[in-house]
Design a protein around this motif. Structure first.
Motif, PDB file in Angstrom:
ATOM      1  N   LEU A 202       0.830  -1.212   0.000  1.00 24.92           N
ATOM      2  CA  LEU A 202       0.000   0.000   0.000  1.00 24.92           C
ATOM      3  C   LEU A 202       0.859   1.254   0.000  1.00 24.92           C
ATOM      4  O   LEU A 202       0.607   2.198  -0.766  1.00 24.92           O
ATOM      5  CB  LEU A 202      -0.925   0.004   1.221  1.00 24.92           C
ATOM      6  N   LEU A 203       1.885   1.270   0.850  1.00 29.15           N
ATOM      7  CA  LEU A 203       2.735   2.458   0.958  1.00 29.15           C
ATOM      8  C   LEU A 203       3.541   2.698  -0.321  1.00 29.15           C
ATOM      9  O   LEU A 203       3.646   3.836  -0.789  1.00 29.15           O
ATOM     10  CB  LEU A 203       3.679   2.312   2.150  1.00 29.15           C
ATOM     11  N   LEU A 204       4.086   1.641  -0.888  1.00 32.59           N
ATOM     12  CA  LEU A 204       4.987   1.807  -2.030  1.00 32.59           C
ATOM     13  C   LEU A 204       4.254   1.963  -3.362  1.00 32.59           C
ATOM     14  O   LEU A 204       4.684   2.727  -4.230  1.00 32.59           O
ATOM     15  CB  LEU A 204       5.938   0.609  -2.107  1.00 32.59           C
ATOM     16  N   HIS A 205       3.148   1.236  -3.520  1.00 31.53           N
ATOM     17  CA  HIS A 205       2.488   1.199  -4.822  1.00 31.53           C
ATOM     18  C   HIS A 205       1.069   1.784  -4.819  1.00 31.53           C
ATOM     19  O   HIS A 205       0.502   2.001  -5.893  1.00 31.53           O
ATOM     20  CB  HIS A 205       2.432  -0.253  -5.334  1.00 31.53           C
ATOM     21  N   GLY A 206       0.516   2.006  -3.643  1.00 35.74           N
ATOM     22  CA  GLY A 206      -0.851   2.525  -3.590  1.00 35.74           C
ATOM     23  C   GLY A 206      -0.931   4.026  -3.748  1.00 35.74           C
ATOM     24  O   GLY A 206      -1.750   4.544  -4.521  1.00 35.74           O
ATOM     25  N   PHE A 207      -0.084   4.731  -3.029  1.00 40.74           N
ATOM     26  CA  PHE A 207      -0.157   6.188  -3.017  1.00 40.74           C
ATOM     27  C   PHE A 207       0.788   6.784  -4.056  1.00 40.74           C
ATOM     28  O   PHE A 207       1.886   7.253  -3.733  1.00 40.74           O
ATOM     29  CB  PHE A 207       0.157   6.728  -1.621  1.00 40.74           C
ATOM     30  N   GLN A 219       1.445   8.810   2.438  1.00 39.28           N
ATOM     31  CA  GLN A 219       2.271   7.741   2.997  1.00 39.28           C
ATOM     32  C   GLN A 219       2.605   8.027   4.461  1.00 39.28           C
ATOM     33  O   GLN A 219       2.574   7.118   5.313  1.00 39.28           O
ATOM     34  CB  GLN A 219       3.550   7.594   2.175  1.00 39.28           C
ATOM     35  N   LEU A 220       2.927   9.276   4.764  1.00 41.18           N
ATOM     36  CA  LEU A 220       3.241   9.641   6.150  1.00 41.18           C
ATOM     37  C   LEU A 220       2.031   9.476   7.050  1.00 41.18           C
ATOM     38  O   LEU A 220       2.149   9.001   8.195  1.00 41.18           O
ATOM     39  CB  LEU A 220       3.740  11.087   6.201  1.00 41.18           C
ATOM     40  N   ILE A 221       0.851   9.863   6.570  1.00 42.92           N
ATOM     41  CA  ILE A 221      -0.363   9.724   7.376  1.00 42.92           C
ATOM     42  C   ILE A 221      -0.629   8.257   7.685  1.00 42.92           C
ATOM     43  O   ILE A 221      -0.964   7.892   8.821  1.00 42.92           O
ATOM     44  CB  ILE A 221      -1.557  10.368   6.644  1.00 42.92           C
ATOM     45  N   VAL A 222      -0.462   7.388   6.684  1.00 41.49           N
ATOM     46  CA  VAL A 222      -0.674   5.958   6.912  1.00 41.49           C
ATOM     47  C   VAL A 222       0.352   5.421   7.913  1.00 41.49           C
ATOM     48  O   VAL A 222       0.017   4.605   8.784  1.00 41.49           O
ATOM     49  CB  VAL A 222      -0.601   5.186   5.587  1.00 41.49           C
ATOM     50  N   MET A 223       1.584   5.873   7.835  1.00 41.87           N
ATOM     51  CA  MET A 223       2.591   5.422   8.799  1.00 41.87           C
ATOM     52  C   MET A 223       2.227   5.853  10.217  1.00 41.87           C
ATOM     53  O   MET A 223       2.417   5.088  11.176  1.00 41.87           O
ATOM     54  CB  MET A 223       3.965   5.982   8.416  1.00 41.87           C
ATOM     55  N   ASN A 361      -8.940   5.215  -0.540  1.00 45.66           N
ATOM     56  CA  ASN A 361      -9.764   4.267  -1.298  1.00 45.66           C
ATOM     57  C   ASN A 361      -9.101   3.924  -2.632  1.00 45.66           C
ATOM     58  O   ASN A 361      -9.049   2.749  -3.039  1.00 45.66           O
ATOM     59  CB  ASN A 361     -11.150   4.856  -1.544  1.00 45.66           C
ATOM     60  N   ARG A 362      -8.605   4.949  -3.314  1.00 50.59           N
ATOM     61  CA  ARG A 362      -7.963   4.707  -4.616  1.00 50.59           C
ATOM     62  C   ARG A 362      -6.685   3.884  -4.449  1.00 50.59           C
ATOM     63  O   ARG A 362      -6.377   3.014  -5.274  1.00 50.59           O
ATOM     64  CB  ARG A 362      -7.656   6.030  -5.308  1.00 50.59           C
ATOM     65  N   ALA A 363      -5.942   4.170  -3.376  1.00 49.23           N
ATOM     66  CA  ALA A 363      -4.706   3.427  -3.134  1.00 49.23           C
ATOM     67  C   ALA A 363      -4.994   1.952  -2.859  1.00 49.23           C
ATOM     68  O   ALA A 363      -4.281   1.060  -3.338  1.00 49.23           O
ATOM     69  CB  ALA A 363      -3.953   4.049  -1.954  1.00 49.23           C
ATOM     70  N   VAL A 364      -6.039   1.684  -2.088  1.00 51.66           N
ATOM     71  CA  VAL A 364      -6.430   0.303  -1.788  1.00 51.66           C
ATOM     72  C   VAL A 364      -6.818  -0.418  -3.075  1.00 51.66           C
ATOM     73  O   VAL A 364      -6.427  -1.578  -3.314  1.00 51.66           O
ATOM     74  CB  VAL A 364      -7.583   0.301  -0.762  1.00 51.66           C
ATOM     75  N   GLN A 365      -7.585   0.248  -3.911  1.00 49.24           N
ATOM     76  CA  GLN A 365      -7.985  -0.363  -5.188  1.00 49.24           C
ATOM     77  C   GLN A 365      -6.788  -0.572  -6.110  1.00 49.24           C
ATOM     78  O   GLN A 365      -6.738  -1.550  -6.854  1.00 49.24           O
ATOM     79  CB  GLN A 365      -9.029   0.535  -5.863  1.00 49.24           C
ATOM     80  N   ARG A 366      -5.830   0.334  -6.025  1.00 45.64           N
ATOM     81  CA  ARG A 366      -4.661   0.246  -6.903  1.00 45.64           C
ATOM     82  C   ARG A 366      -3.840  -1.017  -6.628  1.00 45.64           C
ATOM     83  O   ARG A 366      -3.162  -1.528  -7.516  1.00 45.64           O
ATOM     84  CB  ARG A 366      -3.818   1.506  -6.732  1.00 45.64           C
TER      85      ARG A 366
END
Length: 431
Positions: A202-207, A219-223, A361-366
């Protein structure tokens, strides 16, 4: 023609005082001023509490307009109101009241009744006891007194400084004449955790943007949520200056301050609300209405520093160093901003929860997943993953409470629960 509508108004409690933007209720007779004053007296409560209280009073006024001539006392009217909330107004496809209300859950009915009772008690303090009471006190039964004492001691045992509390027996000798339906005590709190084996993906390829550029802010928010245990709303209260770097380890040291009462980063101002108002013409983000793009909630976490803040505790600890490296990349590309907040959008305005949720949501789908609470792929699922990870690594309940900044040691228990499928798997493995 009778009506009940809600509008937002500028309200001054007295001449020369600052104007406050409040929701207000209007009827065909004009502004319901007593309720506006009631909301002003409770302005420290959360926007969701205020909205729910307004909704409850709106429902009661609409019910009174339709039904007031049918009851001999105010108390009987309130009893009928509660029954109408519980069972609705439609019977056999007909609705003689014209309200067209469906039945509500018992828990919702009790919340609405509590708001009505609170407002009516306020009216009693203003107008005295000569007016008819909607929900008067009566002598409590022996069983009710015992239950109220049990509830008191349960709350007290989970409260800090409980040794300073000396309850009087008198409040437990009375109960409300009108009570809501019985609450259903069911353990339905499901556990939704973001899958640990997909977080790096998710961090590397989602956002990433359409052009393939990484979205460092997201990415920072998810971390912060997944490895620091923060709620999403808490991320949006962080200023850029709230982060420092440990010179020896390179770890990021992050403090999350109370949005309004936390110590100001500028010595000319004592608190953050004063700092924001004078320097940026902004309010603390939890003080905007829920519909405002800048709104970010504040759930009252346990503050552990005298400057009214708490520190983010990364786990694993190595993630604090990774956060620093990612932060450097973000700050080097961060758009110029007219605010002190760390996270901003492409135009330099403070990032909004709605915008981030869409990005998530878009990152999860990606990465081939579906955004769904039940699948653990929503933002709050990262906090669940953090708490569960701590429990699996042997941290005690009190240690997890401190890491997740809960006031009660029991609040973190929901984050530590196994899923039903995990429990079934344990059963299968027991010989």
């Amino acid at each position: 023609m009778s009506f009940v509508i809600k509008r937002r108004v500028n309200y001054k409690v007295r001449s020369g005082a600052s104007s406050l933007y409040f929701p207000a209720i209007f009827t065909e007779n004009g502004l319901l001023l007593s309720h506006l004053r009631f909301l002003y007296n409770n302005r420290a409560k959360s926007p969701s509490w205020i909205e729910r209280n307004i909704f409850a009073v709106e429902l009661l006024l609409k019910f009174i307009e339709r039904q007031v001539g049918l009851f001999s006392s105010a108390t009987e009217l309130l009893r009928a109101f509660v029954e109408t909330l519980q069972f609705g107004t439609i019977q056999d496809g007909q609705d003689n009241s014209g309200l067209f209300w469906g039945p509500r859950r018992n828990e919702d009915v009790n919340v609405l009744l509590g708001h009505i009772t609170y407002y009516c008690d306020y009216l009693d303090t203003i107008h005295g006891t000569d007016l008819p009471k909607l929900n008067p006190l009566r002598k409590a039964t022996h069983a009710e007194q015992r239950l109220q004492w049990c509830a008191y001691y349960r709350r007290s045992s989970r409260s800090f400084l409980n040794h300073l509390t000396k309850p009087s027996q008198q409040p437990f000798s009375f109960a409300r004449k009108i009570r809501g339906p019985e609450r259903h005590f069911v353990d339905v709190e499901a556990v939704y955790r973001f899958p640990e084996d997909r977080i790096e993906d998710l961090l590397l390829h989602g956002f990433v943007s359409a052009a393939g550029e990484p979205d460092y802010a997201s990415q920072l928010i998810v971390m912060l949520m997944h490895f620091g245990g923060l709620r999403l709303s808490e991320c949006f209260h962080i200023y850029t200056g709230d982060i420092s770097i440990d010179p020896q380890s390179g770890s990021a040291l992050i403090s999350v301050f109370h949005p309004s009462d936390g110590t100001s980063p500028d010595e000319r101002f004592s608190k953050r609300n004063e700092y924001l108002a004078n320097k940026y013409r902004l309010n603390p983000r939890n003080e905007y209405s829920r519909s405002h793009r800048l709104y970010a909630g504040w759930k009252g976490p346990l503050l552990t520093n005298r400057n009214l803040s708490f520190d983010v505790m990364f786990y694993p600890a190595s993630k604090a160093v990774e956060f620093t490296l990612l932060l450097q990349k973000y700050l080097s590309t961060k758009p110029a901003s007219e605010s002190p907040f760390l996270f901003v959008n492409s135009k330099g305005s403070p990032e909004s929860k709605k915008n981030f949720n869409q990005k998530h949501n878009r990152a999860v789908q990606r990465i081939g997943l579906e955004p769904s609470k039940s699948l653990g792929t929503t933002p709050h699922a990262h906090r669940h993953s953090y708490g569960y990870r701590l429990s699996q690594r042997g941290f005690s309940q009190l240690e997890i409470q401190k890491a997740m900044h809960h006031k009660s040691p029991d609040s973190c228990l929901v984050y530590l629960k196994r899923t039903d499928s995990e429990i079934r798997e344990l059963f299968r493995n027991v010989i």
